[in-house]
Design a protein around this motif. Structure first.
Motif, PDB file in Angstrom:
ATOM      1  N   LYS A  62      -3.401 117.046  20.176  1.00 23.41           N
ATOM      2  CA  LYS A  62      -2.578 117.987  20.941  1.00 23.41           C
ATOM      3  C   LYS A  62      -3.426 119.204  21.271  1.00 23.41           C
ATOM      4  CE  LYS A  62       1.791 120.518  20.621  1.00 23.41           C
ATOM      5  NZ  LYS A  62       2.945 120.786  19.752  1.00 23.41           N
ATOM      6  N   VAL A  93       4.398 110.861  25.602  1.00 22.27           N
ATOM      7  CA  VAL A  93       3.937 112.238  25.833  1.00 22.27           C
ATOM      8  C   VAL A  93       4.802 112.921  26.889  1.00 22.27           C
ATOM      9  CG1 VAL A  93       2.016 113.620  26.730  1.00 22.27           C
ATOM     10  CG2 VAL A  93       1.580 111.832  25.033  1.00 22.27           C
ATOM     11  N   THR A 140       1.164 122.160  27.521  1.00 22.11           N
ATOM     12  CA  THR A 140       0.781 121.318  26.391  1.00 22.11           C
ATOM     13  C   THR A 140       0.240 120.008  26.930  1.00 22.11           C
ATOM     14  OG1 THR A 140       2.493 122.299  25.011  1.00 22.11           O
ATOM     15  CG2 THR A 140       1.597 120.190  24.284  1.00 22.11           C
ATOM     16  N   ALA A 160       4.998 117.070  27.800  1.00 21.50           N
ATOM     17  CA  ALA A 160       3.573 117.368  27.787  1.00 21.50           C
ATOM     18  C   ALA A 160       2.881 116.436  28.772  1.00 21.50           C
ATOM     19  CB  ALA A 160       3.006 117.182  26.382  1.00 21.50           C
ATOM     20  N   PHE A 184      -1.967 116.243  25.696  1.00 21.31           N
ATOM     21  CA  PHE A 184      -2.449 115.384  24.621  1.00 21.31           C
ATOM     22  C   PHE A 184      -3.705 114.697  25.125  1.00 21.31           C
ATOM     23  CE2 PHE A 184       1.655 116.205  22.978  1.00 21.31           C
ATOM     24  CZ  PHE A 184       1.543 116.051  21.598  1.00 21.31           C
TER      25      PHE A 184
END
Length: 150
Positions: free
Chosen positions: A73, A44, A84, A49, A86
């Motif tokens: 996501k 990630v 962003t 992110a 996860f």
């Protein structure tokens, strides 16, 4: 006439639902599922992110050793900037259930992966693998499975 149209609509809907349900169960397209939290976090981060732990089941493993079951996501606003993230759902019990220790059924995909990782760790722990780059990477991502230090 309307009865025939309704019957056809019900049949078409049923086939569409069966097709989509079987399509979902055939392949898991989640690239993080089956990875340890440590591995998933690294992946990630490589995607620029942020990994965020969403849910945790169990408490027998360290967070880095927990298995990612699913991920999603998402985006969030921090100081006006979109970031962003996860969302990771973790399983933190042992790979395979043992007497007195919770874990997966021995026939589950997670237990099979755990057994495979244990065998790989055992193999990579052999002195002949001391210069094996793949073993070094595996062992650094699977704490406790290898008895040698790279």
């Amino acid at each position: 006439m309307s009865t025939i149209v309704r019957a056809v609509a019900v049949i078409v809907t049923a086939f569409a639902m069966l097709g989509s349900a079987s399509g979902l169960s055939v392949a898991n397209t989640d690239p993080l599922a089956g990875k340890t939290y440590k591995e998933a976090s690294s992946i990630v981060a490589g995607w620029n992110a942020t990994p965020v732990i969403n849910t945790v089941v169990g408490d027998h493993l360290s967070t880095d050793q927990c298995m990612v079951v699913t991920s999603q996501k998402s985006h969030r606003q921090i100081d006006g900037a979109q970031q962003t993230v996860f969302l990771l759902n973790l399983y933190c019990n042992d790979g395979v259930a043992k007497a007195g220790t919770p874990g997966n059924s021995a026939v589950s995909p997670q237990a099979k992966l755990s057994a495979k990782n244990a065998k790989t760790g055992e193999w990579c722990s052999q002195p002949a693998q001391a210069t094996n780059d793949k073993c070094a990477e595996f062992c650094s991502n699977h704490d406790g499975l290898c008895t040698v230090t790279f």
